[in-house]
Design a protein around this motif. Structure first.
Motif, PDB file in Angstrom:
ATOM      1  N   LEU A 121       0.821  -1.197   0.000  1.00 31.89           N
ATOM      2  CA  LEU A 121       0.000   0.000   0.000  1.00 31.89           C
ATOM      3  C   LEU A 121       0.866   1.262   0.000  1.00 31.89           C
ATOM      4  CD1 LEU A 121      -2.885  -1.043   2.411  1.00 31.89           C
ATOM      5  CD2 LEU A 121      -3.135  -0.336   0.024  1.00 31.89           C
ATOM      6  N   CYS A 122       1.952   1.240   0.753  1.00 29.13           N
ATOM      7  CA  CYS A 122       2.859   2.392   0.767  1.00 29.13           C
ATOM      8  C   CYS A 122       3.428   2.642  -0.628  1.00 29.13           C
ATOM      9  CB  CYS A 122       3.987   2.167   1.769  1.00 29.13           C
ATOM     10  SG  CYS A 122       3.500   2.354   3.500  1.00 29.13           S
ATOM     11  N   GLN A 123       3.796   1.565  -1.308  1.00 29.68           N
ATOM     12  CA  GLN A 123       4.353   1.708  -2.652  1.00 29.68           C
ATOM     13  C   GLN A 123       3.339   2.312  -3.620  1.00 29.68           C
ATOM     14  OE1 GLN A 123       5.351  -1.961  -4.638  1.00 29.68           O
ATOM     15  NE2 GLN A 123       6.746  -0.958  -6.065  1.00 29.68           N
ATOM     16  N   LYS A 124       2.132   1.737  -3.655  1.00 28.00           N
ATOM     17  CA  LYS A 124       1.110   2.223  -4.582  1.00 28.00           C
ATOM     18  C   LYS A 124       0.592   3.600  -4.165  1.00 28.00           C
ATOM     19  CE  LYS A 124       0.472  -0.927  -7.818  1.00 28.00           C
ATOM     20  NZ  LYS A 124      -0.785  -1.675  -7.917  1.00 28.00           N
ATOM     21  N   ALA A 125       0.457   3.832  -2.857  1.00 27.55           N
ATOM     22  CA  ALA A 125      -0.036   5.123  -2.372  1.00 27.55           C
ATOM     23  C   ALA A 125       0.928   6.243  -2.730  1.00 27.55           C
ATOM     24  CB  ALA A 125      -0.246   5.073  -0.860  1.00 27.55           C
ATOM     25  N   SER A 126       2.221   5.954  -2.680  1.00 27.47           N
ATOM     26  CA  SER A 126       3.207   6.976  -3.049  1.00 27.47           C
ATOM     27  C   SER A 126       3.103   7.325  -4.524  1.00 27.47           C
ATOM     28  CB  SER A 126       4.623   6.496  -2.715  1.00 27.47           C
ATOM     29  OG  SER A 126       4.990   5.374  -3.510  1.00 27.47           O
ATOM     30  N   GLN A 127       2.752   6.352  -5.347  1.00 29.58           N
ATOM     31  CA  GLN A 127       2.606   6.591  -6.790  1.00 29.58           C
ATOM     32  C   GLN A 127       1.315   7.344  -7.096  1.00 29.58           C
ATOM     33  OE1 GLN A 127       2.754   2.607  -8.325  1.00 29.58           O
ATOM     34  NE2 GLN A 127       4.946   2.350  -7.944  1.00 29.58           N
ATOM     35  N   GLN A 128       0.277   7.080  -6.324  1.00 23.30           N
ATOM     36  CA  GLN A 128      -1.041   7.663  -6.591  1.00 23.30           C
ATOM     37  C   GLN A 128      -1.361   8.857  -5.687  1.00 23.30           C
ATOM     38  OE1 GLN A 128      -4.152   4.682  -6.939  1.00 23.30           O
ATOM     39  NE2 GLN A 128      -2.704   3.146  -7.679  1.00 23.30           N
ATOM     40  N   LYS A 129      -0.371   9.298  -4.908  1.00 25.30           N
ATOM     41  CA  LYS A 129      -0.511  10.481  -4.058  1.00 25.30           C
ATOM     42  C   LYS A 129      -1.641  10.340  -3.039  1.00 25.30           C
ATOM     43  CE  LYS A 129       2.837  12.244  -6.368  1.00 25.30           C
ATOM     44  NZ  LYS A 129       4.198  12.210  -5.771  1.00 25.30           N
ATOM     45  N   VAL A 130      -1.737   9.170  -2.442  1.00 24.09           N
ATOM     46  CA  VAL A 130      -2.683   8.942  -1.352  1.00 24.09           C
ATOM     47  C   VAL A 130      -1.906   9.020  -0.044  1.00 24.09           C
ATOM     48  CG1 VAL A 130      -4.253   7.295  -0.262  1.00 24.09           C
ATOM     49  CG2 VAL A 130      -4.173   7.487  -2.766  1.00 24.09           C
ATOM     50  N   SER A 131      -2.325   9.875   0.869  1.00 23.64           N
ATOM     51  CA  SER A 131      -1.575  10.060   2.117  1.00 23.64           C
ATOM     52  C   SER A 131      -1.991   9.024   3.168  1.00 23.64           C
ATOM     53  CB  SER A 131      -1.778  11.473   2.661  1.00 23.64           C
ATOM     54  OG  SER A 131      -3.138  11.716   2.941  1.00 23.64           O
ATOM     55  N   ILE A 132      -1.039   8.708   4.042  1.00 23.63           N
ATOM     56  CA  ILE A 132      -1.249   7.665   5.050  1.00 23.63           C
ATOM     57  C   ILE A 132      -0.978   8.229   6.445  1.00 23.63           C
ATOM     58  CG2 ILE A 132      -0.587   5.369   5.849  1.00 23.63           C
ATOM     59  CD1 ILE A 132       0.366   4.709   3.071  1.00 23.63           C
ATOM     60  N   PHE A 133      -1.861   7.893   7.382  1.00 21.31           N
ATOM     61  CA  PHE A 133      -1.688   8.243   8.792  1.00 21.31           C
ATOM     62  C   PHE A 133      -1.290   6.967   9.525  1.00 21.31           C
ATOM     63  CE2 PHE A 133      -2.407   9.703  13.009  1.00 21.31           C
ATOM     64  CZ  PHE A 133      -2.528  11.084  12.981  1.00 21.31           C
ATOM     65  N   PHE A 134      -0.159   6.990  10.224  1.00 22.49           N
ATOM     66  CA  PHE A 134       0.322   5.827  10.964  1.00 22.49           C
ATOM     67  C   PHE A 134      -0.020   6.029  12.445  1.00 22.49           C
ATOM     68  CE2 PHE A 134       2.830   6.106   7.131  1.00 22.49           C
ATOM     69  CZ  PHE A 134       2.914   4.784   6.704  1.00 22.49           C
ATOM     70  N   LEU A 135      -0.880   5.170  12.974  1.00 25.73           N
ATOM     71  CA  LEU A 135      -1.410   5.340  14.319  1.00 25.73           C
ATOM     72  C   LEU A 135      -1.117   4.120  15.180  1.00 25.73           C
ATOM     73  CD1 LEU A 135      -3.217   7.119  16.203  1.00 25.73           C
ATOM     74  CD2 LEU A 135      -5.174   5.833  15.309  1.00 25.73           C
ATOM     75  N   GLY A 136      -0.491   4.358  16.341  1.00 24.39           N
ATOM     76  CA  GLY A 136      -0.231   3.263  17.262  1.00 24.39           C
ATOM     77  C   GLY A 136       1.243   3.062  17.536  1.00 24.39           C
ATOM     78  N   SER A 137       1.562   2.010  18.310  1.00 26.36           N
ATOM     79  CA  SER A 137       2.932   1.669  18.649  1.00 26.36           C
ATOM     80  C   SER A 137       3.547   2.731  19.566  1.00 26.36           C
ATOM     81  CB  SER A 137       3.761   1.466  17.381  1.00 26.36           C
ATOM     82  OG  SER A 137       4.938   0.762  17.666  1.00 26.36           O
ATOM     83  N   GLN A 138       4.863   2.958  19.432  1.00 28.34           N
ATOM     84  CA  GLN A 138       5.571   3.890  20.302  1.00 28.34           C
ATOM     85  C   GLN A 138       6.320   4.933  19.474  1.00 28.34           C
ATOM     86  OE1 GLN A 138       8.142   1.430  22.694  1.00 28.34           O
ATOM     87  NE2 GLN A 138       6.480   0.023  23.223  1.00 28.34           N
TER      88      GLN A 138
END
Length: 299
Positions: free
Chosen positions: A141-158
């Motif tokens: 998803l990161c690979q395709k999202a970077s090509q299609q300009k879709v932004s990602i919110f990373f939630l959780g962990s530390q």
């Protein structure tokens, strides 16, 4: 491998034509077209991927490239959707706990993140089904999202893990639009904190929200916020520390041949015996019952 042998032996005498026509297996021409052509114009519609009943939960049967494209179409449209990445333990939990079963039922995609699930789907006629892990889905998803300009919110962990992730993401996917990165506390958020978080995600413009919480917490969290967060939420579990290089993930080749349990055993032998052995025995019992019941329904 034990599950594979039991499934194969139990279904070996059932004609493949009967297996493929089991009551809960619905062939959809549109999904067949999508599998052949992930860039099909059908992605402009609100099509739902094919789902198959496995011990009471509906598992999405589709190649990972199809899933990635469907998810990205939803993300571009800012649809509030929920994606779960299921193993046998999760399905047994869903079978035993009606509240969790409803969470999976309300999910829009439930991927098979364990070879026993893939083996069962193949016996039901989905011959090209592959394992879909949280780490693999996140990276695709990161690979395709970077090509299609879709932004990602990373939630959780530390915070430390998120910092290391940001550094690696910048190397692997330099064009990726990161809408935000926030850890999630172990304790539940207050109503005010939850509302502020929803607003931050909304104002970030994210089309995808990767949720890294332990299971089933992350699934309950996504279900609680569905129709509040205008993005596709994906429960990725331990994918964040694995991607950041802090936790070792199970090698893909071990998952593909069904030897993930060996890897887990040597990592945490006590936890493995308490949790996974009991769960596996229950899953085998439920899976074989389902196979036999379907066979006699078809006779």
């Amino acid at each position: 491998m034990l599950i594979a042998l039991l499934v194969e032996s139990a279904t070996a005498f059932i004609p493949s034509s009967q297996v493929a026509s089991l009551p809960t297996f619905y062939l959809k021409e549109s999904m067949e077209m999508l599998a052949k052509d992930p860039n099909s114009e059908l992605f402009s519609t609100d099509i739902e991927p094919l789902r198959i009943d496995v011990i009471g939960s509906l598992i999405t049967a589709a190649p990972i490239d199809v899933l990635v494209n469907v998810i990205l179409v939803w993300a571009k449209q800012h649809k509030s959707k929920m994606v779960c990445i299921a193993n046998t333990h999760m399905l047994v939990d869903a079978h035993q706990k009606p509240s969790f079963g409803e969470v999976l039922k309300d999910s829009d995609i439930v991927t098979p993140n364990a070879m026993p699930l893939v083996w069962l789907l193949k016996r039901m006629g989905v011959k090209t089904q592959e394992i879909v892990t949280s780490l693999n889905l996140m990276q695709c998803l990161c690979q395709k999202a970077s090509q299609q300009k879709v932004s990602i919110f990373f939630l959780g962990s530390q915070s430390l893990i998120l910092q290391k992730m940001r550094h690696r993401l910048a190397q692997d996917f330099p064009e990726l639009l990161i809408a935000g990165m926030e850890p999630l506390p172990i304790r539940p958020l207050t109503l005010d904190q939850r509302q502020k978080l929803i607003q931050r995600i909304k104002h970030s413009g994210a089309g995808l929200v990767m949720v890294a919480y332990s299971s089933p917490k992350q699934e309950y969290w996504m279900a609680e916020h569905k129709n509040q967060i205008e993005a596709v939420m994906i429960g990725v579990g331990g994918a964040f520390p694995a991607y950041a290089g802090l936790n070792s993930s199970v090698p893909t080749w071990m998952k593909e041949i069904g030897f993930e349990w060996i890897y887990r055993f040597f990592q945490e032998p006590t936890k493995f015996w308490k949790k996974h052995v009991k769960t596996t025995s229950i899953f085998i019992h439920l899976a074989l019952n389902q196979i036999w019941n379907r066979y006699f329904e078809l006779r």
